[in-house]
Each structure stands twice: as structure tokens, then as C-alpha cells.
Design a protein around this motif. Structure first.
Motif, PDB file in Angstrom:
ATOM      1  N   HIS A  94    -101.919 -64.512  33.257  1.00 11.69           N
ATOM      2  CA  HIS A  94    -102.782 -63.273  33.918  1.00 11.69           C
ATOM      3  C   HIS A  94    -103.843 -63.981  32.443  1.00 11.69           C
ATOM      4  N   ASP A  95    -103.407 -64.563  31.284  1.00 14.23           N
ATOM      5  CA  ASP A  95    -104.391 -64.887  30.864  1.00 14.23           C
ATOM      6  C   ASP A  95    -104.628 -66.180  29.935  1.00 14.23           C
ATOM      7  N   PRO A  96    -104.952 -67.214  31.102  1.00 12.99           N
ATOM      8  CA  PRO A  96    -104.839 -68.645  30.713  1.00 12.99           C
ATOM      9  C   PRO A  96    -106.349 -68.967  30.082  1.00 12.99           C
ATOM     10  N   GLN A  97    -107.452 -68.677  30.076  1.00 11.04           N
ATOM     11  CA  GLN A  97    -108.234 -68.558  28.792  1.00 11.04           C
ATOM     12  C   GLN A  97    -107.817 -68.142  27.140  1.00 11.04           C
ATOM     13  N   GLY A  98    -107.176 -66.909  27.638  1.00 11.88           N
ATOM     14  CA  GLY A  98    -106.804 -66.598  26.482  1.00 11.88           C
ATOM     15  C   GLY A  98    -106.084 -67.479  25.762  1.00 11.88           C
ATOM     16  N   LEU A  99    -104.694 -68.082  26.645  1.00  7.19           N
ATOM     17  CA  LEU A  99    -103.949 -69.077  26.381  1.00  7.19           C
ATOM     18  C   LEU A  99    -104.339 -69.822  25.597  1.00  7.19           C
ATOM     19  N   ALA A 100    -105.671 -70.392  26.091  1.00  3.21           N
ATOM     20  CA  ALA A 100    -106.392 -71.849  26.181  1.00  3.21           C
ATOM     21  C   ALA A 100    -106.967 -71.442  24.486  1.00  3.21           C
ATOM     22  N   GLN A 101    -107.233 -70.029  24.318  1.00  2.19           N
ATOM     23  CA  GLN A 101    -108.369 -69.805  22.898  1.00  2.19           C
ATOM     24  C   GLN A 101    -107.099 -69.992  21.625  1.00  2.19           C
ATOM     25  N   ALA A 102    -105.583 -69.472  22.565  1.00  2.00           N
ATOM     26  CA  ALA A 102    -105.067 -69.840  21.373  1.00  2.00           C
ATOM     27  C   ALA A 102    -104.752 -70.881  20.678  1.00  2.00           C
ATOM     28  N   TYR A 103    -104.300 -71.969  21.438  1.00  3.28           N
ATOM     29  CA  TYR A 103    -104.577 -73.445  21.562  1.00  3.28           C
ATOM     30  C   TYR A 103    -105.343 -74.012  20.340  1.00  3.28           C
ATOM     31  N   GLY A 104    -106.598 -73.146  20.421  1.00  4.19           N
ATOM     32  CA  GLY A 104    -107.856 -73.955  18.832  1.00  4.19           C
ATOM     33  C   GLY A 104    -108.563 -74.516  19.731  1.00  4.19           C
ATOM     34  N   GLU A 105    -109.352 -74.767  19.481  1.00  2.00           N
ATOM     35  CA  GLU A 105    -110.408 -75.742  20.157  1.00  2.00           C
ATOM     36  C   GLU A 105    -109.939 -76.362  21.184  1.00  2.00           C
ATOM     37  N   SER A 106    -111.500 -76.571  21.806  1.00  2.00           N
ATOM     38  CA  SER A 106    -111.999 -77.381  23.354  1.00  2.00           C
ATOM     39  C   SER A 106    -111.195 -78.057  23.537  1.00  2.00           C
ATOM     40  N   GLY A 107    -110.406 -78.355  24.791  1.00  2.00           N
ATOM     41  CA  GLY A 107    -109.522 -79.416  24.846  1.00  2.00           C
ATOM     42  C   GLY A 107    -108.107 -79.583  24.457  1.00  2.00           C
ATOM     43  N   VAL A 108    -107.506 -78.613  23.317  1.00  2.00           N
ATOM     44  CA  VAL A 108    -106.272 -78.914  23.522  1.00  2.00           C
ATOM     45  C   VAL A 108    -104.830 -78.342  24.328  1.00  2.00           C
ATOM     46  N   MET A 109    -105.099 -77.938  24.285  1.00  2.00           N
ATOM     47  CA  MET A 109    -104.382 -76.864  25.447  1.00  2.00           C
ATOM     48  C   MET A 109    -104.693 -77.981  27.124  1.00  2.00           C
ATOM     49  N   CYS A 110    -105.369 -78.780  27.300  1.00  2.00           N
ATOM     50  CA  CYS A 110    -105.631 -79.549  28.341  1.00  2.00           C
ATOM     51  C   CYS A 110    -104.692 -80.423  27.976  1.00  2.00           C
ATOM     52  N   LYS A 111    -104.899 -81.238  27.024  1.00  2.00           N
ATOM     53  CA  LYS A 111    -103.911 -81.892  26.360  1.00  2.00           C
ATOM     54  C   LYS A 111    -102.268 -81.412  26.447  1.00  2.00           C
ATOM     55  N   ALA A 112    -101.714 -80.952  25.777  1.00  2.00           N
ATOM     56  CA  ALA A 112    -101.060 -80.125  25.958  1.00  2.00           C
ATOM     57  C   ALA A 112    -100.172 -79.981  27.298  1.00  2.00           C
ATOM     58  N   LEU A 113    -101.263 -79.293  28.161  1.00  2.00           N
ATOM     59  CA  LEU A 113    -100.658 -79.425  29.818  1.00  2.00           C
ATOM     60  C   LEU A 113    -100.399 -81.099  30.268  1.00  2.00           C
ATOM     61  N   GLU A 114    -101.327 -81.428  30.010  1.00  2.00           N
ATOM     62  CA  GLU A 114    -101.570 -83.245  30.212  1.00  2.00           C
ATOM     63  C   GLU A 114    -100.166 -83.667  29.848  1.00  2.00           C
ATOM     64  N   GLU A 115     -99.093 -83.834  28.405  1.00  2.00           N
ATOM     65  CA  GLU A 115     -98.630 -84.095  27.737  1.00  2.00           C
ATOM     66  C   GLU A 115     -96.967 -83.437  28.695  1.00  2.00           C
ATOM     67  N   MET A 116     -97.099 -82.034  29.084  1.00  2.00           N
ATOM     68  CA  MET A 116     -96.287 -81.644  29.405  1.00  2.00           C
ATOM     69  C   MET A 116     -95.714 -82.625  31.335  1.00  2.00           C
ATOM     70  N   MET A 117     -96.704 -83.118  31.481  1.00  2.00           N
ATOM     71  CA  MET A 117     -96.441 -83.907  33.161  1.00  2.00           C
ATOM     72  C   MET A 117     -96.260 -85.342  32.330  1.00  2.00           C
ATOM     73  N   THR A 118     -96.846 -85.999  31.210  1.00  2.00           N
ATOM     74  CA  THR A 118     -96.235 -87.325  31.383  1.00  2.00           C
ATOM     75  C   THR A 118     -95.036 -87.589  30.004  1.00  2.00           C
TER      76      THR A 118
END
Length: 577
Positions: free
Chosen positions: A373-397
Motif C-alpha cells: 500500500h506504500d511502495p513509494q514510501g518504502l522506496a524513500q525509506a531505502y534512501g537514494e533513488s534506485g536503491v530499492m530497485c537494486k534491493a528488489l533485483e538482489e532478491m531475484m538473483t
């Protein structure tokens, strides 16, 4: 056991041709289920080589079972005609989605497997929940109620067999789109259960089993309110509001366990939790958000704001510096104690949790992005732009690592390693929203890539379903995702757009047709170069359910070039609330 409804009776009416020569009942039969059961038997003369047996059942009475037999299996119908009727009924279900293979460039064995998987998933998605209503001799609908303490008979529809902890994610989203009449009957059945029990059921089979975390039935009913379903919305809201605000005594089988602690602390402290402190807290918050959307729809602003505020408290569990022994990007949702401190010895791979009972059927890694219900808020909690994307990609790999933790060894860990990839435990429901979190993190093309991989690798002839199919949820996930659609938040007006699997599918939506077209779509083109609905570009990669319901053309242009797809996306940061 106390988890089985004690007022439940199963009546049978049996007719045979030829008639039995004798029969009887053996008492005190021991088998794997009952220590003291009954066994009925019929005997036929030795010269009889074939017996036709017609059986009907009832949860109401033996007399009603006889009525059911006369209505559903009359003597003039033989086995072949009954089988043909059944096939006709199932074909009607399947015709709600017509994959047009004449326009496909992929007429190969893999495409045939995809189509088999699609309709096999539709079959599973259509099995649950079940109606146990019966037609009385006067033609009215009646039902035995497993929710009433006396097991009385009531008028109208009633439902059972829906594990809401699983099913809230996809089952009702698919049913409301493809089978709106059945969907409406289902919702009405749950509201009748509320009237008879005083609470919505959370895991009925046939009555309340009091299993799994939270009250995710609230998401389903809230979603029905927002969709504008033809139901008693005041009754529906009363039911979900009761779950959200009424604290039940210790040991109650209905309502939210640990709601008092949740209201006091903003989360469920691990040292005060009945079970799965983190998982239950996060489920409460998602349910609160869904109810807030329903409250907003009905003009109940004070409730909406209170619930919205509660749903935002996931931040109290997020530790941006925690790695939990994983080598990658920090940031996990962790259990806290009543003194406010995080638990010690946190292990991201420990199923159930390392020291307490924190996560349901998974580890912290699988619950890492459990804020749909708050993906943008979670992305902000991860810090800089793109960090959550990297964390999601890590989960897959990442390696498919697991530690037994407090939960011990179960089939889910083995299935994750053998049937899935990385830490993405698609064989179980807690991660089923994760691939659609990529968009909220700002990288939808990565999500499109992994959605397509999941559709093509995790489903199919092998392994079939990667884990427990769970009341139609896993089948529904495949069907929706293969159509390029997914509702990330129950109660939202929107379906997210993922990566469609086929080139042309026509959906029967009520009296209209919704065509989903992705001409030239192949295994090498998982990315969306553009998508439009009735000619209107959908740059934010989502569409309102009401638009889909009216029918039209959802037209995709797919590409193998991720950068081209990234250029099309324009985020709309306006939240649902």
C-alpha cells in the motif's frame, strides 16, 4: 478437535440400480480421521456385475438430500449426459477468456504449454470459494450455517472454503472481472456469514478455523465496497470496521488477535504477540489501508484518516541499516519489543524468525517488501533513488539460502530452492505482490522482466504449481499476470499493468468484450514499449477497474529493448488515499 464445526452434519441419499439386497451400518469404526466413526455398506447378489449408484448430499437433512438428488440427478439422466452437462458448464467458465491462437506467431510446443497452464489455472481459480447453499422444495435458496452456534438453517446464499490470507491477493480480483455474477453471490455469502456469526470469517472450512494471521477478509469486503458492488454497503462496512476497531478477549476465534497491543504501540511487540509479530502487524496495516479506502468511498473521513495513519506505521519496523547477515543492500522489516528496541540476533534468512515468532511461512527476506500500500514510501525509506530497485533485483538473483529458524523445516523452503529463483519464494503467497513493487520503486521494466520469467519458468507442465495452490490464489495470480494485470492494493480503483503473456486474448466482462492485444509478443519481448486503452496512452502503467469492466481494447506494443520501455513510463505519484 475444536477446529472442526461441532454442529456440522453431512447427510446422504443414495439410490442404486439394481436395488441392494441388504445393507447396514458398522459402528465404532477406526480409521485415519476418526477414532469412533460410522461405516455404511450395501450388498448385492453375486450375479450382479454392474451397479449404477446415484448419490446426493445435504448439510441440512436427509430429506433435503433426497430433494437435491431429484433436482440434480433425475433418473432420466444417465452418466454420459451428466458428464456432458458438466463439460458444458466448465466450457462456459473457460470461455470468459478466449486466447486467439490464429493470430499468434508462437504456434509451438511452449505456446501450447502456456495455454494449458492458463486454462488449468482458470480451473483452479474457479474452484474456490464454495457455496454450500441448497435449493429448498419450494425453489428458494437456503443454507445450513457453519457460522451459527446452533447450526441453524437460514435463507439465502452462504460461502465457505476461502483461506483469505491467501485468497485476498488475486482470487476476488479475477472473479470480479471475469465472473461478476458469481463474485456478487460470493460477497453476499460472506455478509450472510457475518450476520450469522457476528464477525466475518477469516478461514472458513466449513466454519471458522481461526488459522493464519490477521483479518484479510477485510480487504475483500473493502474492495467490494470501492468497486460499487450491489451489496448492503452499510452492513459491509460495519463488518470490516468491527475487525479494525473492536478488541476481542484472549482466546477468541474471530476478530484480530493482538489488536489491543497493535493500537497501543502502533505495531505488535514480539514479546506480547500470539504469533508472527511482524507478519501480523504488516497484514493489519494493509487491511487498515483497504478499509480506509472503503471509508473514504463512503464519506467516513474520521475513520479513513485514523486507519490511514495506522497503515503508515510500517516505518516503525523498518531498519534501514540492517543486513541480517545478507551481503547486499541493507533495509529490513524487523520485530520490535514492547520497550521499543529491535530484537537481537536478527537473521534475514531464518524462517519464522531467529529468536521469536516473527514471520508467517517465510523469513525476513520474503517480507522485506511487504508494504504494497506504500511502495513509494518504502522506496524513500531505502534512501537514494534506485536503491530499492537494486534491493528488489538482489532478491531475484541472490542464492536460495534459508535457515531453519524458529519455524523448522517445511516443504515451502524446499520448493523455493527447487521450483523458484533467488529469495523470491513464489511457491508461497507472501511474495506474490513483490514483482509489482518494482514500478513503485521507479523501475517498472525490471518488474516486467521478472513477471515474464515467473510466468514462463515457475508455472508450466514442470513444476506445475510451484507450491500450495491455496484456494485458487496461485492459479488466479497466473491468469491475471498473463493478462498483464494485477491489483496491488485491495480497495484501490486501479489494476497495475505488468507484462502480458499472449498476443491476443478476448475477455467476456459482463455484457462487454475486453480485448488485450500485444501483437508480435514473444519470449524475447517482455518489456512494454507502449500501452493504451481505447487509444489513450497509459504512461503510468495502471488502469481503473471500472474501465476494464466496460470493455474496450487494451493495446500493447512490446519490445526487447528495456531502455525504450523505460522511456514510455511516466509515474503518477498521487496515492489512492
Amino acid at each position: 478437535p475444536d477446529s472442526v464445526e461441532i454442529k456440522f452434519h453431512h447427510h446422504f441419499h443414495i439410490e442404486t440400480s439394481p436395488s441392494a439386497s441388504s445393507g447396514g451400518i458398522n459402528e465404532h469404526v477406526n480409521d485415519n480421521m476418526f477414532d469412533d466413526g460410522l461405516e455404511g455398506y450395501l450388498e448385492f447378489p453375486p450375479q450382479v456385475e454392474e451397479v449404477i449408484i446415484r448419490v446426493a448430499t445435504s448439510f441440512i437433512s436427509a430429506e433435503q438430500a433426497q430433494v437435491n438428488l431429484a433436482r440434480e440427478l433425475p433418473k432420466e439422466k444417465d452418466f454420459e449426459s451428466i458428464s456432458a452437462e458438466s463439460q458444458k458448464s466448465w466450457n462456459k467458465v473457460f470461455k470468459a477468456a478466449d486466447i486467439d491462437t490464429t493470430k499468434s506467431r508462437r504456434n509451438d510446443a511452449k505456446e501450447e504449454e502456456r495455454i494449458r497452464t492458463f486454462y488449468s489455472s482458470m480451473y483452479r481459480a474457479s474452484l474456490f470459494p464454495r457455496s454450500i447453499a441448497e435449493v429448498a422444495p419450494n425453489g428458494s435458496l437456503i443454507h445450513y450455517s457453519p457460522y451459527d452456534s446452533e447450526g441453524k438453517v437460514f435463507p439465502g446464499e452462504i460461502m465457505t472454503d476461502s483461506g483469505f490470507w491467501d485468497a485476498y491477493r488475486t482470487v476476488y480480483q479475477l472473479s470480479s472481472l471475469l465472473h461478476p455474477e458469481q463474485y456478487l453471490k460470493t460477497i453476499q455469502g460472506w455478509l450472510n456469514a457475518y450476520k450469522e456469526q457476528g464477525w466475518l470469517p477469516g478461514w472458513p472450512s466449513p466454519g471458522e478455523r481461526a488459522a493464519m494471521a490477521a483479518t484479510m477478509q477485510d480487504c475483500v469486503i473493502a474492495d467490494a465496497i470501492v468497486r460499487g458492488a450491489d451489496i448492503d454497503v452499510n452492513l459491509a462496512y460495519e463488518a470490516i470496521r468491527k475487525d479494525a476497531f473492536s478488541v476481542q478477549p484472549q482466546g477468541a476465534r474471530t476478530g484480530r488477535k493482538n489488536l489491543g497491543e497493535y493500537l497501543q504501540y502502533g505495531f505488535i511487540p514480539d514479546d506480547l504477540a500470539n504469533s508472527a509479530s511482524v507478519a501480523t502487524t504488516l497484514n493489519f496495516m494493509l487491511a487498515d489501508y483497504s478499509i480506509a479506502l472503503a471509508a473514504k468511498k463512503l464519506g467516513k473521513e474520521a475513520d479513513a484518516q485514523a486507519l490511514f495513519n495506522r497503515s503508515a506505521n510500517w516505518k516503525l519496523l523498518f531498519d534501514a541499516s540492517e543486513t541480517g547477515g545478507s551481503p547486499g543492500i541493507p533495509g529490513f522489516l524487523k520485530a520490535r519489543l514492547s520497550n521499543g528496541s529491535y530484537i537481537k540476533d536478527f537473521d534475514a534468512y531464518a524462517w519464522g524468525g531467529a529468536t521469536g515468532n516473527e514471520y508467517t511461512e517465510a523469513a525476513a527476506y520474503q517480507y522485506r517488501f511487504y508494504v504494497p500500500h506504500d511502495p513509494q514510501g518504502l522506496a524513500q525509506a531505502y534512501g537514494e533513488s534506485g536503491v530499492m530497485c537494486k534491493a528488489l533485483e538482489e532478491m531475484m538473483t541472490a542464492p536460495a539460502t534459508f535457515h531453519l529458524g524458529t519455524w523448522g523445516l517445511h516443504h515451502e523452503q524446499i520448493e523455493m530452492v527447487t521450483n523458484c529463483f533467488g529469495q523470491y519464494e513464489h511457491n508461497n503467497q507472501p511474495v506474490h505482490h513483490v514483482l509489482y513493487m518494482f514500478k513503485g520503486a521507479g523501475c517498472p521494466t525490471l518488474g516486467q522482466k521478472w513477471i515474464r520469467k515467473t510466468l514462463d519458468i515457475v508455472y508450466g507442465d514442470v513444476p506445475g504449481f510451484s507450491g500450495d495452490e491455496d484456494n485458487g490464489e496461485m492459479g488466479s495470480w497466473f491468469v491475471l499476470s498473463a493478462l498483464g494485470l494485477y491489483q496491488l492494493v485491495p480497495g484501490s480503483e486501479y489494476y497495475e499493468i505488468g507484462s502480458p503473456l499472449f498476443e491476443h486474448v478476448d475477455l467476456r466482462v459482463g455484457n462487454a468484450t475486453l480485448s488485450i492485444i500485444a501483437e508480435g509478443n514473444t519470449a524475447a519481448t517482455p518489456y512494454i514499449r507502449s500501452v493504451s486503452f481505447n487509444g489513450r496512452p497509459l504512461h503510468d502503467l495502471r488502469i481503473k477497474f471500472v474501465e476494464l469492466q466496460r470493455g474496450g481494447v487494451l493495446n500493447f506494443t512490446m519490445t526487447s529493448e528495456e531502455q525504450l520501455a523505460a522511456e514510455f513510463y511516466q509515474p503518477n505519484l498521487l496515492a489512492d488515499f
